[in-house]
Motif scaffolding. Structure first.
Motif, short mmCIF file in Angstrom:
data_model
loop_
_atom_site.label_atom_id
_atom_site.label_comp_id
_atom_site.label_asym_id
_atom_site.label_seq_id
_atom_site.Cartn_x
_atom_site.Cartn_y
_atom_site.Cartn_z
N ARG A 1 0.84 -1.21 0.00
CA ARG A 1 0.00 0.00 0.00
C ARG A 1 0.87 1.26 0.00
O ARG A 1 0.62 2.19 -0.77
CB ARG A 1 -0.93 -0.01 1.22
N VAL A 2 1.89 1.31 0.87
CA VAL A 2 2.76 2.48 0.93
C VAL A 2 3.53 2.64 -0.37
O VAL A 2 3.64 3.75 -0.91
CB VAL A 2 3.74 2.37 2.13
N LEU A 3 4.04 1.54 -0.92
CA LEU A 3 4.75 1.60 -2.19
C LEU A 3 3.85 2.14 -3.30
O LEU A 3 4.26 2.99 -4.10
CB LEU A 3 5.29 0.20 -2.54
N GLU A 4 2.61 1.66 -3.35
CA GLU A 4 1.68 2.09 -4.40
C GLU A 4 1.30 3.57 -4.24
O GLU A 4 1.12 4.29 -5.23
CB GLU A 4 0.45 1.20 -4.39
N GLU A 5 1.19 4.02 -2.98
CA GLU A 5 0.89 5.44 -2.75
C GLU A 5 2.05 6.32 -3.20
O GLU A 5 1.85 7.37 -3.79
CB GLU A 5 0.60 5.67 -1.26
N LEU A 6 3.28 5.88 -2.91
CA LEU A 6 4.47 6.63 -3.33
C LEU A 6 4.60 6.64 -4.85
O LEU A 6 4.99 7.65 -5.45
CB LEU A 6 5.72 6.01 -2.71
N MET A 7 4.22 5.54 -5.47
CA MET A 7 4.28 5.44 -6.92
C MET A 7 3.19 6.33 -7.55
O MET A 7 3.43 6.98 -8.59
CB MET A 7 4.10 3.98 -7.35
N ALA A 8 2.03 6.37 -6.94
CA ALA A 8 0.90 7.12 -7.50
C ALA A 8 1.17 8.62 -7.55
O ALA A 8 0.69 9.31 -8.46
CB ALA A 8 -0.37 6.85 -6.68
N ASP A 9 1.92 9.14 -6.57
CA ASP A 9 2.19 10.59 -6.61
C ASP A 9 3.60 10.89 -7.15
O ASP A 9 4.15 11.97 -6.92
CB ASP A 9 1.99 11.23 -5.23
N TYR A 10 4.17 9.90 -7.87
CA TYR A 10 5.45 10.07 -8.58
C TYR A 10 6.63 10.34 -7.64
O TYR A 10 7.64 10.92 -8.06
CB TYR A 10 5.34 11.19 -9.63
N THR A 11 6.50 9.90 -6.38
CA THR A 11 7.63 10.02 -5.45
C THR A 11 8.69 8.99 -5.80
O THR A 11 9.89 9.25 -5.67
CB THR A 11 7.16 9.83 -4.00
N ILE A 12 8.25 7.81 -6.22
CA ILE A 12 9.19 6.76 -6.62
C ILE A 12 8.87 6.28 -8.02
O ILE A 12 7.75 6.46 -8.52
CB ILE A 12 9.16 5.55 -5.64
N GLU A 13 9.86 5.68 -8.64
CA GLU A 13 9.68 5.05 -9.96
C GLU A 13 10.16 3.61 -9.85
O GLU A 13 11.25 3.34 -9.32
CB GLU A 13 10.49 5.78 -11.02
N LEU A 14 9.35 2.67 -10.32
CA LEU A 14 9.70 1.26 -10.27
C LEU A 14 10.34 0.83 -11.58
O LEU A 14 10.03 1.35 -12.64
CB LEU A 14 8.45 0.41 -10.00
N HIS A 15 11.24 -0.16 -11.47
CA HIS A 15 11.94 -0.66 -12.65
C HIS A 15 11.87 -2.18 -12.69
O HIS A 15 11.93 -2.85 -11.65
CB HIS A 15 13.41 -0.23 -12.62
N GLY A 16 11.77 -2.71 -13.89
CA GLY A 16 11.81 -4.15 -14.07
C GLY A 16 13.25 -4.63 -14.10
O GLY A 16 14.13 -4.01 -13.51
N GLY A 17 13.50 -5.71 -14.82
CA GLY A 17 14.86 -6.22 -14.93
C GLY A 17 14.88 -7.73 -15.03
O GLY A 17 13.84 -8.39 -15.08
N ASP A 18 16.08 -8.28 -15.06
CA ASP A 18 16.27 -9.71 -15.20
C ASP A 18 16.23 -10.36 -13.82
O ASP A 18 17.10 -10.12 -12.99
CB ASP A 18 17.61 -9.97 -15.87
N THR B 1 13.55 3.76 -7.73
CA THR B 1 14.30 5.01 -7.56
C THR B 1 13.41 6.01 -6.83
O THR B 1 12.23 6.16 -7.18
CB THR B 1 14.72 5.60 -8.92
N TRP B 2 13.98 6.67 -5.83
CA TRP B 2 13.23 7.68 -5.09
C TRP B 2 13.52 9.04 -5.71
O TRP B 2 14.62 9.57 -5.63
CB TRP B 2 13.65 7.68 -3.62
N TRP B 3 12.49 9.62 -6.34
CA TRP B 3 12.65 10.95 -6.94
C TRP B 3 12.16 12.05 -6.01
O TRP B 3 12.57 13.19 -6.11
CB TRP B 3 11.86 11.02 -8.27
N GLY B 4 11.22 11.70 -5.13
CA GLY B 4 10.62 12.72 -4.27
C GLY B 4 9.64 13.56 -5.05
O GLY B 4 9.33 13.29 -6.21
N ASN B 5 9.11 14.57 -4.38
CA ASN B 5 8.22 15.50 -5.06
C ASN B 5 8.43 16.89 -4.48
O ASN B 5 9.30 17.10 -3.65
CB ASN B 5 6.75 15.06 -4.96
N LYS B 6 7.65 17.82 -4.88
CA LYS B 6 7.86 19.21 -4.47
C LYS B 6 7.69 19.42 -2.97
O LYS B 6 8.12 20.44 -2.42
CB LYS B 6 6.90 20.13 -5.22
N ASN B 7 7.06 18.46 -2.29
CA ASN B 7 6.87 18.61 -0.85
C ASN B 7 7.94 17.90 -0.05
O ASN B 7 7.90 17.88 1.17
CB ASN B 7 5.49 18.05 -0.46
N GLU B 8 8.93 17.26 -0.72
CA GLU B 8 9.92 16.47 0.00
C GLU B 8 11.34 16.95 -0.32
O GLU B 8 11.58 17.52 -1.35
CB GLU B 8 9.76 14.99 -0.35
#
Length: 244
Positions: free
Chosen positions: A195-212, A237-244
């Motif tokens: 839930r926390v991961l999905e919330e962070l992803m939804a507001d573009y705080t983090i970006e998820l990556h695939g891979g092998d 990757t943690w990009w953060g947002n304007k509030n962080e």
């Protein structure tokens, strides 16, 4: 002095702590408050060094007392778990800063910071940033009488801070951090972590990556993140947002 004096010494130190309403005192303070006749029995005096006093008293501390090593002094106090010690201070002084807390505890920084981070990760302590960008500490249970919506928001903020703390600790400055390592570090229930991961992803705080995934074990794959479409994400990757 014989071992028969064990309970007497333990009781005397306990009485000193209770009389001063303290859970611990420096060895020098204990020496100052200890009856002179008993110091003499231990071949000590009011001028004895703290190391001499500690060496003489240590065998008689019993099950209720222990020594604590701080940055500048050694303390004698009640045998209280560090988690309880920290929680009690925060309960008595809600809003205390992490720096202020450190000056109150008879512990080395590395010891109390480690335990404090665990309390935050477990959701037992709330870390709130004030207008001066200083972290302030509160117990979640102290918020029971506040509006439920506010309490929920505070908990969400604290979980984001815990997630970011885990990302920083594991990544050591790297941009791509394994999701399974963050999950294992936080040790949250899967639904809470997702839930926390999905919330962070939804507001573009983090970006998820695939891979092998071939280099991962089955358990590590399970502890990564698979979305509702069945796509496996391995790092973030943690990009953060304007509030962080």
């Amino acid at each position: 002095m014989t071992n028969n004096s064990f309970p007497e010494i333990e009781t005397q130190i306990s009485n000193i702590l209770n009389k001063k309403a303290k859970k611990f005192l420096t060895v020098t303070q204990v020496r100052t408050l200890f009856p002179a006749k008993n110091l003499k029995q231990l071949k000590l005096s009011k001028k004895s060094s703290s190391s001499e006093v500690l060496k003489a008293l240590n065998p008689y501390l019993g099950k209720s007392l222990k020594t604590f090593k701080g940055p500048r002094s050694v303390y004698i106090g009640f045998d209280i778990p560090i988690e309880s010690m920290i929680s009690d201070f925060i309960k008595d002084k809600p809003g205390i800063s992490t720096k202020q807390l450190g000056t109150k505890l008879p512990l080395l920084k590395k010891d109390y910071i480690s335990v404090l981070n665990n309390l935050i990760r477990k959701g037992l302590v709330c870390c709130v940033i004030n207008d001066m960008h200083n972290p302030k500490l509160e117990l979640f249970q102290d918020k029971k009488n506040t509006v439920q919506k506010e309490g929920t928001a505070d908990k969400a903020v604290n979980q984001r801070l815990a997630f970011k703390s885990a990302y920083d600790e594991i990544g050591k400055g790297r941009n791509f951090v394994r999701i399974h390592r963050i999950r294992e570090y936080l040790n949250w229930p899967d639904n809470q972590f997702n839930r926390v991961l999905e919330e962070l992803m939804a507001d573009y705080t983090i970006e998820l990556h695939g891979g092998d995934p071939s280099s991962l074990t089955e358990e590590q794959i399970d502890n990564s993140y698979t979305d509702k479409k069945g796509f496996l994400y391995i790092t973030l990757t943690w990009w953060g947002n304007k509030n962080e």
